[in-house]
Design a protein around this motif. Structure first.
Motif, PDB file in Angstrom:
ATOM      1  N   SER A 357      68.399 -34.543   0.010  1.00 59.38           N
ATOM      2  CA  SER A 357      67.371 -33.519  -0.173  1.00 59.38           C
ATOM      3  C   SER A 357      66.139 -33.819   0.678  1.00 59.38           C
ATOM      4  O   SER A 357      65.532 -32.903   1.250  1.00 59.38           O
ATOM      5  N   TRP A 360      67.011 -32.808   4.151  1.00 57.63           N
ATOM      6  CA  TRP A 360      67.027 -31.351   4.254  1.00 57.63           C
ATOM      7  C   TRP A 360      65.602 -30.799   4.304  1.00 57.63           C
ATOM      8  O   TRP A 360      65.301 -29.887   5.077  1.00 57.63           O
ATOM      9  N   ASN A 363      63.795 -31.041   7.614  1.00 60.31           N
ATOM     10  CA  ASN A 363      64.240 -30.039   8.586  1.00 60.31           C
ATOM     11  C   ASN A 363      63.903 -28.609   8.191  1.00 60.31           C
ATOM     12  O   ASN A 363      63.866 -27.728   9.072  1.00 60.31           O
ATOM     13  N   ASN A 364      63.666 -28.339   6.899  1.00 57.05           N
ATOM     14  CA  ASN A 364      63.559 -26.955   6.439  1.00 57.05           C
ATOM     15  C   ASN A 364      62.299 -26.604   5.663  1.00 57.05           C
ATOM     16  O   ASN A 364      62.091 -25.429   5.337  1.00 57.05           O
ATOM     17  N   ILE A 379      74.771 -29.633  -0.492  1.00 52.82           N
ATOM     18  CA  ILE A 379      74.474 -31.041  -0.748  1.00 52.82           C
ATOM     19  C   ILE A 379      75.154 -31.488  -2.031  1.00 52.82           C
ATOM     20  O   ILE A 379      75.803 -32.547  -2.088  1.00 52.82           O
TER      21      ILE A 379
END
Length: 413
Positions: A357, A360, A363-364, A379
């Motif tokens: 997480s 992630w 990146n997001n 995930i």
């Protein structure tokens, strides 16, 4: 940090836990190659245990710079804290620290000007939002590990006070179905037995709350030979407990017959002042929810004429009428205060969700609103699949024909 001479023991215990954490180990190896967290500063407020240590080391191998504080005054394992310092991680945590020290450690972690927060109970996030808004623009996103923290963060978001997106790791299936149920169930019994050394067989064991933690604890208590009673405020969960074979009644009634009461609600005063009035002589009270607010300790103190420590983590309160009540671990997390917390094998999945997480979010996060989000499904499924592979277990896959059937609405009887 308490004592650097404890580091060698900590290294051994961290390595022992790593043997049971193959999913996190695979992530660590990939992070080491790819460095997806290079340049990212992480402020973590988590239970400082051997399992958490392996998560911190995984993030460090990914390139992150980490500062770690305890998320509970009694949950720190001092040898682990020392070992992490030797590994190059800033740790601010001492088992048994008072409240002022606890929050000074959280502030020290925030002084590193983090980009990502990792929380267990939301004390780090709320301190950041109330005391350190001057650095909040540096923070891109965060994660939250436990039910209590998720409740607090959702309240912040509803009040439009949450300033950045946070992933509720607690909501992942591979977290709450396994960590909350099997981890809390086993580790709470472990803490209870280490603190008291009582025989559980035949005891009336009251579980307050029938969420995933309560389900696991009730199941394990029954397995130890207890007569299990469940208390609930949710009619659906209460009905489920009945159909799982447990007695269900209000806490005020359960208090009259209980030998042991353990709260796992995530709420306030599951054992309230009225229930305290009804407690029978010799009852043992404990909590495995995040905060000690689940037991109305001031009500016990108000009725008491004397108190003393009987054993480590066992405090005796003598009431005005002569009854004695035994409170374990100051009403704090029993499984982490009097024992070592969840087994590493189940934390493997929870912390794999944490690590992935974080990756992630790096990146997001820029495209997310300041709200509480679930762990991305890919995930969650990846963690489950990797765990199965580590256990040598394979499962079926749908054929093209089965996939087509699953998306077809025309075919019927």
């Amino acid at each position: 940090m308490k004592d650097m001479s404890l580091a060698a023991k900590g290294h051994d215990r961290i390595a022992w836990a790593a043997r049971e954490m193959p999913v996190l180990s695979r992530i660590a190896d990939r992070f080491d190659r790819e460095k997806p967290l290079a340049g990212v500063k992480i402020a973590a407020c988590l239970h400082v245990t051997t399992e958490t240590a392996n998560l911190m080391l995984t993030l460090m191998r990914g390139g992150a710079e980490i500062a770690l504080a305890a998320s509970n005054p009694l949950s720190t394992q001092d040898d682990v804290a020392a070992a992490l310092v030797e590994k190059g991680i800033s740790v601010f945590a001492i088992k048994g620290e008072d409240e002022d020290t606890y929050y000074s450690h959280i502030r020290a972690v925030l002084d590193t000007h983090p980009n990502i927060t990792m929380d267990d109970g939301a004390d780090l996030v709320t301190t950041l939002h109330t005391e350190r808004l001057d650095i909040i623009d540096d923070v891109r996103a965060g994660t939250e590990e436990t039910t209590t923290g998720v409740i607090r963060l959702k309240a912040m978001a509803a009040d439009e006070q949450l300033k950045y997106p946070i992933i509720a790791v607690n909501e992942a299936y591979t977290k709450h179905l396994f960590d909350n149920r099997y981890g809390t169930g086993q580790s709470t019994i472990d803490g209870l037995l280490r603190a008291t050394n009582i025989l559980l067989a035949g005891k009336v064991f009251v579980v307050a709350g029938y969420g995933w933690c309560g389900k696991g604890l009730a199941s394990r208590a029954r397995g130890m030979g207890c007569q299990v009673v469940v208390t609930e405020v949710d009619p659906i969960k209460a009905l489920e407990a009945v159909m799982d074979g447990f007695r269900v009644m209000p806490m005020t009634e359960a208090a009259k017959i209980a030998d042991v009461i353990v709260t796992v609600t995530g709420g306030l005063h599951a054992v309230n002042a009225e229930a305290v009035q009804n407690l029978k002589d010799g009852v043992i009270l404990a909590n495995s929810g995040h905060f000690n607010d689940e037991i109305d300790i001031p009500a016990i103190e108000k009725l008491s004429v004397a108190r003393r420590m009987r054993r480590d983590f066992v405090e005796e309160f003598e009431l005005k009428d002569g009854r004695k009540i035994y409170l374990l671990a100051e009403g704090r997390l029993l499984n982490l205060s009097a024992a070592e917390g969840h087994p590493a094998a189940v934390m493997d999945m929870s912390f794999a969700n944490q690590a992935l997480s974080i990756e992630w979010l790096v990146n997001n996060a820029s495209g997310l609103e300041p709200k509480v989000f679930s762990v991305p499904e890919e995930i969650d499924r990846n963690v489950a699949q990797t765990k199965l592979e580590s256990l040598g277990i394979t499962i079926d896959k749908l054929s093209e024909e089965q996939l087509a059937y699953a998306s077809e609405w025309r075919s019927g009887t």
